[in-house]
Scaffold this motif. Structure first.
Motif, PDB file in Angstrom:
ATOM      1  N   GLN A 192      -0.577  12.538   3.355  1.00  0.00           N
ATOM      2  CA  GLN A 192       0.517  12.317   2.418  1.00  0.00           C
ATOM      3  C   GLN A 192       0.515  10.870   1.925  1.00  0.00           C
ATOM      4  N   ASP A 193      -0.010   9.980   2.765  1.00  0.00           N
ATOM      5  CA  ASP A 193      -0.128   8.575   2.383  1.00  0.00           C
ATOM      6  C   ASP A 193      -1.304   8.442   1.420  1.00  0.00           C
ATOM      7  N   LYS A 194      -1.021   8.095   0.193  1.00  0.00           N
ATOM      8  CA  LYS A 194      -2.068   8.026  -0.832  1.00  0.00           C
ATOM      9  C   LYS A 194      -2.811   6.697  -0.820  1.00  0.00           C
ATOM     10  N   ALA A 195      -2.437   5.806   0.085  1.00  0.00           N
ATOM     11  CA  ALA A 195      -3.114   4.509   0.162  1.00  0.00           C
ATOM     12  C   ALA A 195      -3.632   4.262   1.573  1.00  0.00           C
ATOM     13  N   LEU A 196      -4.313   5.261   2.125  1.00  0.00           N
ATOM     14  CA  LEU A 196      -4.874   5.118   3.465  1.00  0.00           C
ATOM     15  C   LEU A 196      -5.902   3.997   3.499  1.00  0.00           C
ATOM     16  N   SER A 197      -5.916   3.249   4.590  1.00  0.00           N
ATOM     17  CA  SER A 197      -6.938   2.223   4.752  1.00  0.00           C
ATOM     18  C   SER A 197      -8.304   2.890   4.905  1.00  0.00           C
ATOM     19  N   GLN A 198      -9.340   2.104   4.712  1.00  0.00           N
ATOM     20  CA  GLN A 198     -10.689   2.652   4.861  1.00  0.00           C
ATOM     21  C   GLN A 198     -10.923   3.170   6.277  1.00  0.00           C
ATOM     22  N   HIS A 318      -6.499  -4.095   1.344  1.00  0.00           N
ATOM     23  CA  HIS A 318      -6.416  -2.719   0.853  1.00  0.00           C
ATOM     24  C   HIS A 318      -5.380  -2.683  -0.267  1.00  0.00           C
ATOM     25  N   VAL A 319      -5.864  -2.574  -1.514  1.00  0.00           N
ATOM     26  CA  VAL A 319      -4.995  -2.627  -2.697  1.00  0.00           C
ATOM     27  C   VAL A 319      -5.264  -1.414  -3.579  1.00  0.00           C
ATOM     28  N   ASP A 320      -4.187  -0.721  -3.968  1.00  0.00           N
ATOM     29  CA  ASP A 320      -4.303   0.425  -4.885  1.00  0.00           C
ATOM     30  C   ASP A 320      -5.317   1.452  -4.382  1.00  0.00           C
ATOM     31  N   GLY A 321      -5.290   1.715  -3.086  1.00  0.00           N
ATOM     32  CA  GLY A 321      -6.148   2.751  -2.527  1.00  0.00           C
ATOM     33  C   GLY A 321      -7.590   2.336  -2.307  1.00  0.00           C
ATOM     34  N   ARG A 322      -7.901   1.057  -2.527  1.00  0.00           N
ATOM     35  CA  ARG A 322      -9.285   0.584  -2.345  1.00  0.00           C
ATOM     36  C   ARG A 322      -9.293  -0.644  -1.447  1.00  0.00           C
ATOM     37  N   GLU A 323     -10.361  -0.754  -0.661  1.00  0.00           N
ATOM     38  CA  GLU A 323     -10.550  -1.947   0.150  1.00  0.00           C
ATOM     39  C   GLU A 323     -11.510  -2.873  -0.575  1.00  0.00           C
ATOM     40  N   ILE A 324     -11.047  -4.072  -0.867  1.00  0.00           N
ATOM     41  CA  ILE A 324     -11.840  -5.013  -1.664  1.00  0.00           C
ATOM     42  C   ILE A 324     -11.785  -6.390  -1.020  1.00  0.00           C
ATOM     43  N   PRO A 325     -12.752  -7.264  -1.371  1.00  0.00           N
ATOM     44  CA  PRO A 325     -12.676  -8.641  -0.873  1.00  0.00           C
ATOM     45  C   PRO A 325     -11.386  -9.301  -1.343  1.00  0.00           C
ATOM     46  N   ARG A 326     -10.805 -10.093  -0.483  1.00  0.00           N
ATOM     47  CA  ARG A 326      -9.546 -10.746  -0.848  1.00  0.00           C
ATOM     48  C   ARG A 326      -9.691 -11.605  -2.103  1.00  0.00           C
ATOM     49  N   ALA A 327     -10.850 -12.217  -2.261  1.00  0.00           N
ATOM     50  CA  ALA A 327     -11.059 -13.089  -3.421  1.00  0.00           C
ATOM     51  C   ALA A 327     -10.989 -12.330  -4.743  1.00  0.00           C
ATOM     52  N   GLU A 328     -11.255 -11.014  -4.693  1.00  0.00           N
ATOM     53  CA  GLU A 328     -11.227 -10.211  -5.923  1.00  0.00           C
ATOM     54  C   GLU A 328      -9.853  -9.616  -6.203  1.00  0.00           C
ATOM     55  N   ALA A 329      -8.937  -9.741  -5.259  1.00  0.00           N
ATOM     56  CA  ALA A 329      -7.608  -9.136  -5.430  1.00  0.00           C
ATOM     57  C   ALA A 329      -6.741 -10.027  -6.304  1.00  0.00           C
ATOM     58  N   LYS A 330      -6.097  -9.403  -7.270  1.00  0.00           N
ATOM     59  CA  LYS A 330      -5.207 -10.137  -8.153  1.00  0.00           C
ATOM     60  C   LYS A 330      -3.763 -10.109  -7.656  1.00  0.00           C
ATOM     61  N   ALA A 331      -3.511  -9.294  -6.606  1.00  0.00           N
ATOM     62  CA  ALA A 331      -2.149  -9.155  -6.088  1.00  0.00           C
ATOM     63  C   ALA A 331      -1.694 -10.451  -5.447  1.00  0.00           C
ATOM     64  N   THR A 332      -0.382 -10.672  -5.502  1.00  0.00           N
ATOM     65  CA  THR A 332       0.215 -11.854  -4.870  1.00  0.00           C
ATOM     66  C   THR A 332       0.643 -11.565  -3.444  1.00  0.00           C
ATOM     67  N   PHE A 333       0.460 -10.320  -2.994  1.00  0.00           N
ATOM     68  CA  PHE A 333       0.765  -9.912  -1.624  1.00  0.00           C
ATOM     69  C   PHE A 333       2.234 -10.081  -1.265  1.00  0.00           C
ATOM     70  N   THR A 334       3.113  -9.721  -2.209  1.00  0.00           N
ATOM     71  CA  THR A 334       4.548  -9.744  -1.906  1.00  0.00           C
ATOM     72  C   THR A 334       4.944  -8.504  -1.111  1.00  0.00           C
ATOM     73  N   ASP A 335       4.174  -7.418  -1.238  1.00  0.00           N
ATOM     74  CA  ASP A 335       4.417  -6.209  -0.458  1.00  0.00           C
ATOM     75  C   ASP A 335       3.413  -6.151   0.693  1.00  0.00           C
ATOM     76  N   GLU A 336       3.548  -5.122   1.532  1.00  0.00           N
ATOM     77  CA  GLU A 336       2.627  -4.952   2.649  1.00  0.00           C
ATOM     78  C   GLU A 336       1.235  -4.610   2.135  1.00  0.00           C
ATOM     79  N   VAL A 337       0.243  -5.378   2.557  1.00  0.00           N
ATOM     80  CA  VAL A 337      -1.144  -5.181   2.145  1.00  0.00           C
ATOM     81  C   VAL A 337      -2.015  -5.275   3.398  1.00  0.00           C
ATOM     82  N   PRO A 338      -2.532  -4.149   3.913  1.00  0.00           N
ATOM     83  CA  PRO A 338      -3.405  -4.216   5.087  1.00  0.00           C
ATOM     84  C   PRO A 338      -4.576  -5.172   4.865  1.00  0.00           C
TER      85      PRO A 338
END
Length: 381
Positions: A192-198, A318-338
């Motif tokens: 049911q969790d659509k943003a499961l970690s890898q 882990h952002v938007d259902g994908r695990e990516i290098p932190r350097a490539e993430a554009k998120a500011t990490f205001t929400d929970e981000v594994p």
């Protein structure tokens, strides 16, 4: 105490002044009918009674949430033998399943239900180790988890821990029809969790093979192997027998290459620090060769000086259902981000059996701490 007494506790009616009235007429009967048993209450009676003592103590003292994890009735469980700890984890999972199944009658019964949810989640996080589950406890854990379907963030985190426990025991899980059906239901709830970690996705895939009855995937042809581009190799350690729980719900896993290492030669020590809420900036990790007979105390900060600093070699989020290098993430990490951070260091391995000690220093502004982990034994070959 019996099953009826235990479940009736959650349908007593909470008043504005937090006093309680007996359950409404027929409520207990409805709850008893709705709560699906994954385990036999009498078999786990002592564990249910211990859980009941924990939640009633928390309610009496008015201490739950983050404070509850310091309750001696909970922390004391960590000292039990592995099979006994497993039984308490089974009961915690069964309680979370029941609370979801009876929520129509218990949703306005706070704080009793909330205390039980928090206590069950902390039980899973604090004593839910990845090893030490006999087959009968694995069966019970699978069956107790079938109703564990809440979408509350804290419970989803606990469900992820249960998922990985089961995945670490995939080879030992019973294959009977009832257990496979319960596992199928549990995996349905997990997804049911659509943003499961890898790591969770891999665990689901591993367990889905058991549900389907296909114990091994079909072999790929050489042509397909050559034509399919290889995914980028990540350094993060996903599964390891070397595992420690750190403050702030962080986890630390370790590995050494080559394994086993060769005496008088250098080996690479790799450590993966994971946190479900976001990047854990401010952590520094060190390693050293230790003495099995004289381990460094976990609070000893200054008696040894040969610590080798570990270099941070990979950060993943882990952002938007994908695990990516932190350097490539554009998120500011205001929400929970594994997040996972992987560190490496080189150690020269001695001839005789030894230990590898790990020093973790957190300079995180909200979670400062210092700890030495000295229970990693090594036998060079």
């Amino acid at each position: 105490m019996n099953r009826s007494d235990f479940l009736a506790h959650f349908v007593w009616r909470c008043q504005n002044d937090f006093s309680y009235l007996p359950p409404a007429e027929g409520a207990v009967e409805q709850v008893l009918a709705a709560a699906i048993d994954g385990v036999d209450f009498d078999t786990y009676r002592s564990q249910f009674e211990a859980f009941f003592a924990l939640i009633t103590k928390a309610a009496t003292e008015g201490l739950w949430g983050g404070e509850l994890k310091k309750n001696p009735l909970l922390t004391g469980l960590a000292n039990l033998p592995s099979e006994e700890r497993a039984k308490h984890v089974v009961v915690a999972v069964q309680v979370l399943s029941w609370l979801h199944e009876i929520q129509a009658w218990s949703q306005d019964r706070l704080p009793r239900c909330q205390i039980a949810r928090i206590a069950a989640c902390w039980t899973i996080h604090l004593i839910g180790k990845f090893k030490g589950y006999p087959p009968e406890q694995l069966t019970a854990l699978v069956r107790a988890s079938a109703g564990f379907a809440s979408m509350d963030a804290s419970e989803m985190s606990a469900r992820s821990k249960v998922l990985r426990i089961l995945a670490s025991h995939a080879k030992e899980l019973p294959r009977d029809a009832d257990t496979r059906a319960a596992l199928d239901k549990f995996l349905e709830n997990v997804q049911q969790d659509k943003a499961l970690s890898q790591a969770d996705q891999k665990a689901v895939e591993k367990l889905s093979v058991i549900v389907s009855g296909e114990e091994s995937a079909p072999k790929k042809t050489a042509a397909n192997e050559k034509s399919k581009p290889k995914p980028a190799q990540k350094k993060a350690i996903r599964e390891s027998d070397l595992f420690w729980e750190l403050p702030a719900e962080s986890e630390l896993r370790a590995a050494i290459t080559p394994d086993p290492p060769q005496p008088k030669k250098h080996a690479t020590v790799r450590l993966t620090h994971a946190n479900p809420y976001g990047p854990f900036d401010g952590a520094r990790l060190f390693v050293r060769i230790g003495d099995l007979e004289n381990p460094t105390d976990q609070s000893d900060e200054n008696s040894v000086t040969d610590w080798i600093a570990c270099a941070l070699v990979e950060e993943l989020v882990h952002v938007d259902g994908r695990e990516i290098p932190r350097a490539e993430a554009k998120a500011t990490f205001t929400d929970e981000v594994p997040w996972t951070g992987t560190y490496e260091a080189q150690l020269k391995v001695p001839t005789d059996a030894c230990s590898i000690e790990i020093k973790v220093i957190s300079e995180h502004p909200e979670v400062p701490y210092f700890i030495v982990l000295s229970d990693w034994s090594l036998n060079p070959e």
